[in-house]
Enzyme design. Structure first.
Site, short mmCIF file in Angstrom:
data_model
loop_
_atom_site.label_atom_id
_atom_site.label_comp_id
_atom_site.label_asym_id
_atom_site.label_seq_id
_atom_site.Cartn_x
_atom_site.Cartn_y
_atom_site.Cartn_z
CG PHE A 11 -1.57 1.21 1.55
CD1 PHE A 11 -2.08 2.27 0.54
CD2 PHE A 11 -1.68 1.56 2.92
CE1 PHE A 11 -2.50 2.76 0.53
CE2 PHE A 11 -2.08 2.59 3.53
CZ PHE A 11 -3.00 3.48 2.27
CB ILE A 12 2.98 2.99 2.91
CG1 ILE A 12 1.76 2.77 3.14
CG2 ILE A 12 3.46 4.12 2.43
CD1 ILE A 12 2.00 3.20 5.44
CB THR A 129 3.30 2.13 13.22
OG1 THR A 129 1.93 2.19 13.43
CG2 THR A 129 3.99 1.29 14.03
CG ASP A 130 0.87 5.45 14.96
OD1 ASP A 130 0.10 4.77 14.46
OD2 ASP A 130 -1.09 6.86 15.51
CD GLU A 131 -1.34 0.10 16.37
OE1 GLU A 131 -0.78 -1.18 16.16
OE2 GLU A 131 -2.04 0.41 14.70
CB ALA A 156 5.29 -6.42 20.60
N PRO A 286 -8.89 -8.15 20.72
CG PRO A 286 -8.12 -10.22 21.15
CD PRO A 286 -8.91 -9.04 20.39
P1 NAD Z 1 1.05 -3.61 3.12
O1 NAD Z 1 1.09 -4.83 4.02
O2 NAD Z 1 0.23 -3.03 2.68
O3 NAD Z 1 2.32 -4.21 2.57
C1 NAD Z 1 3.64 -4.73 2.79
C2 NAD Z 1 4.63 -4.87 2.23
O4 NAD Z 1 5.91 -5.79 2.48
C3 NAD Z 1 3.83 -5.97 0.87
O5 NAD Z 1 4.18 -5.30 -0.30
C4 NAD Z 1 4.07 -7.41 1.19
O6 NAD Z 1 4.76 -8.57 -0.37
C5 NAD Z 1 5.45 -6.45 1.52
N1 NAD Z 1 6.98 -7.62 2.40
C6 NAD Z 1 5.87 -8.10 3.39
N2 NAD Z 1 6.51 -9.00 4.26
C7 NAD Z 1 7.80 -9.17 3.61
C8 NAD Z 1 9.09 -9.69 3.24
N3 NAD Z 1 9.21 -10.96 4.23
N4 NAD Z 1 10.10 -9.13 2.30
C9 NAD Z 1 9.29 -8.84 0.91
N5 NAD Z 1 8.82 -7.99 1.17
C10 NAD Z 1 7.65 -8.14 2.41
O7 NAD Z 1 1.67 -2.34 4.32
P2 NAD Z 1 1.44 -0.60 4.55
O8 NAD Z 1 0.55 -0.95 5.23
O9 NAD Z 1 2.10 0.07 2.55
O10 NAD Z 1 2.53 -0.22 5.33
C11 NAD Z 1 4.21 -0.07 4.75
C12 NAD Z 1 5.11 0.64 6.04
O11 NAD Z 1 4.44 1.27 6.96
C13 NAD Z 1 5.06 -1.47 7.66
O12 NAD Z 1 6.13 -0.94 7.85
C14 NAD Z 1 4.49 0.02 8.62
O13 NAD Z 1 4.74 -1.03 9.43
C15 NAD Z 1 4.49 1.26 8.52
N6 NAD Z 1 3.11 1.90 8.61
C16 NAD Z 1 1.83 1.68 7.89
C17 NAD Z 1 0.59 2.45 8.32
C18 NAD Z 1 -0.36 2.48 7.48
O14 NAD Z 1 -1.38 2.92 8.31
N7 NAD Z 1 -0.68 1.12 7.03
C19 NAD Z 1 0.96 3.78 9.26
C20 NAD Z 1 2.41 3.70 9.88
C21 NAD Z 1 3.43 3.09 9.27
O1 DAU Z 2 -1.10 3.50 13.51
C1 DAU Z 2 -1.02 3.21 12.57
C2 DAU Z 2 -1.50 2.03 11.81
O2 DAU Z 2 -2.24 1.83 11.69
C3 DAU Z 2 -0.77 1.58 11.22
O3 DAU Z 2 0.51 0.96 11.67
C4 DAU Z 2 -0.89 -0.89 10.65
O4 DAU Z 2 -0.42 -0.76 9.89
C5 DAU Z 2 -1.86 0.09 10.65
O5 DAU Z 2 -2.92 -1.33 9.93
C6 DAU Z 2 -3.40 0.54 11.06
O6 DAU Z 2 -3.29 0.05 12.44
P1 DAU Z 2 -4.84 -0.39 12.70
O7 DAU Z 2 -5.37 -1.59 13.88
O8 DAU Z 2 -4.81 1.57 13.82
O9 DAU Z 2 -5.80 0.56 11.46
P2 DAU Z 2 -7.38 -0.75 10.87
O10 DAU Z 2 -7.58 -0.11 9.92
O11 DAU Z 2 -7.11 -2.13 11.13
O12 DAU Z 2 -8.30 -0.23 12.37
C7 DAU Z 2 -8.35 0.78 12.57
C8 DAU Z 2 -9.56 1.10 14.10
O13 DAU Z 2 -10.75 0.75 13.27
C9 DAU Z 2 -8.80 0.41 14.86
O14 DAU Z 2 -9.56 1.02 15.98
C10 DAU Z 2 -9.64 -0.94 14.98
C11 DAU Z 2 -11.48 -1.04 13.59
N1 DAU Z 2 -12.10 -2.06 13.39
C12 DAU Z 2 -10.81 -2.43 11.87
C13 DAU Z 2 -11.23 -3.98 11.66
C14 DAU Z 2 -10.72 -3.73 10.22
C15 DAU Z 2 -12.77 -2.60 13.76
O15 DAU Z 2 -14.29 -1.49 14.27
N2 DAU Z 2 -13.42 -2.62 12.26
C16 DAU Z 2 -12.75 -3.74 11.98
O16 DAU Z 2 -13.11 -4.82 10.99
#
Ligand code: NAD
Ligand code: DAU
Length: 347
Positions: A11-12, A129-131, A156, A286
């Site tokens: 995605f990103i 991530t902010d998590e 973690a 959880p």
């Molecule tokens: P995503 O799950 O959409 O994409 C992850 C990509 O990494 C995929 O293309 C996957 O094929 C690749 N990948 C996974 N395991 C791999 C491995 N072992 N070797 C090589 N490639 C591998 O994730 P995303 O949401 O785009 O997140 C990208 C990064 O940004 C992550 O490090 C995530 O922790 C961080 N991040 C995500 C968010 C969010 O909201 N999505 C927010 C803050 C930080």
């Molecule tokens: O804060 C950054 C993080 O945001 C990234 O590091 C992660 O990669 C990304 O997955 C995201 O984590 P969240 O757990 O916050 O995202 P998610 O979309 O899974 O959930 C957003 C909120 O919605 C959360 O409070 C859980 C809730 N939720 C999520 C799903 C999938 C629901 O209530 N129902 C659902 O089916």
């Protein structure tokens, strides 16, 4: 500049790769991705033939493969995004997160250590991530100085990888920078995360599973604004620094879901209130963090970054993207998708 970007089919990563390939024709950009369920070459189809772009299919857990590509391409810098990224999956299978997010990151750092020595003309940029900061109460914001307090196996594993990046910086003098970003939304996001999952379920008239009381808060950022921030930090960020990135855009889940339902009703020309009827409160996730909110003033003051689109604009573009990319959505939700999401033990 030989630049390795990991996770660029996700995605990103796909937005980051596209931005760099287009903005820096003089860089050679290598996208390393194992193409997990979340990786999809369709996400970057428009740039696959660009002269400054090479796709490398491989796993960051395969250190022999990493050694071979570092030898061959002599990467100058790395932007590391490859990860297992979904909290729910980390609750089901924590070890997969340890392997990719912790050990995979160390494998990359080890290659940098071997190939870069103490030469300062390199950069290992870790996308985090902010998590890692855990959960906020009803007030306050995450600052760069906030202590780490991760609650899920995913957070973690990201916290651990952040620590290893710092440790390699101190011990082996690898120049590094880390950014901790809030929840992203936009095109190419796998429909397991809240926004694309709910768009897909509304399209299919399926229930919208709201965890717990729905009053959990997230800070949403349009993915293209995150990519622009990454560009800025990569080129202008200070070595050994951490920058928080966020949207100044807090939403309680249920409010966001209602907004999304209304927009979907309008776009699909359905009666007002149709999509909201799909809302189903279910068992909580959880270890669910109550509230995330980022203080992004450091990156704003030091590097001049701020989000370029409002949430309304970003969400509108995002919904349109999913509606216009039916084939993408159908492809990624075919096969075991439905079976897997039905089986998630807390759903
Ligand atoms: P995503 O799950 O959409 O994409 C992850 C990509 O990494 C995929 O293309 C996957 O094929 C690749 N990948 C996974 N395991 C791999 C491995 N072992 N070797 C090589 N490639 C591998 O994730 P995303 O949401 O785009 O997140 C990208 C990064 O940004 C992550 O490090 C995530 O922790 C961080 N991040 C995500 C968010 C969010 O909201 N999505 C927010 C803050 C930080
Ligand atoms: O804060 C950054 C993080 O945001 C990234 O590091 C992660 O990669 C990304 O997955 C995201 O984590 P969240 O757990 O916050 O995202 P998610 O979309 O899974 O959930 C957003 C909120 O919605 C959360 O409070 C859980 C809730 N939720 C999520 C799903 C999938 C629901 O209530 N129902 C659902 O089916």
């Amino acid at each position: 500049m030989n630049l390795l970007i990991t996770g660029g089919a996700g995605f990103i990563g796909s937005h980051v790769v596209r931005l760099f390939v287009k903005a820096y024709p003089n860089y050679s950009i290598y996208n390393l991705d194992k193409l997990s369920y979340a990786g999809n070459l369709e996400n970057i189809k428009d740039i696959e033939r660009a002269e400054n772009y090479t796709f490398l299919k491989g796993d960051i857990n395969d250190s022999t493969y990493l050694g071979a590509i570092f030898n061959k391409y002599k990467f100058d810098s790395v932007i590391h995004l490859a990860a297992e990224s979904h909290v729910d999956r980390s609750i089901e299978d924590p070890i997969a997160f340890v392997k990719t997010n912790i050990i995979g990151t160390i494998n990359l750092l080890d290659q940098c250590r071997k190939h870069w020595g103490d030469n300062k003309e390199h950069l290992f940029y870790h996308i985090s991530t902010d998590e890692v900061y855990g959960s906020l109460g009803s007030s306050g914001l995450f600052e760069e100085t906030t202590g780490y307090d991760p609650n899920s196996p995913y957070s973690a594993s990201k916290a651990s990888s952040d620590h290893f990046v710092r440790a390699y910086g101190e011990t082996y003098k690898i120049p590094y920078v880390i950014t901790n970003c809030s929840n992203n939304y936009g095109a190419n996001q796998f429909p397991e995360k809240l926004i694309p999952l709910f768009i897909n379920n509304i399209l299919n008239n399926e229930s919208l599973p709201v965890y717990g009381d729905g009053l959990y808060t997230r800070d949403w950022l349009f993915v293209e604004d995150h990519a622009l921030a990454i560009d800025l930090v990569f080129h202008k960020g200070k070595i050994k620094e951490t920058y928080n990135i966020g949207g100044f855009n807090e939403w309680k889940n249920i409010d966001l879901i209602r907004l999304l339902c209304n927009l979907m009703d309008q776009k699909l020309k359905r009666d007002e209130g149709t999509s909201e009827k799909l809302i189903t409160y279910i068992k909580d996730r959880p270890g669910h963090d109550r509230r995330y909110a980022i203080d992004a003033s450091k990156i704003n003051k030091e590097l001049g970054w701020k989000p370029s689109v409002t949430f309304e604009e970003g969400l509108d573009k995002t919904i349109d993207w999913y509606l216009n990319n039916n084939e993408w959505l159908n492809n990624v939700t075919s096969g075991i998708y439905k079976e897997y999401y039905g089986k998630m033990y807390f759903k």
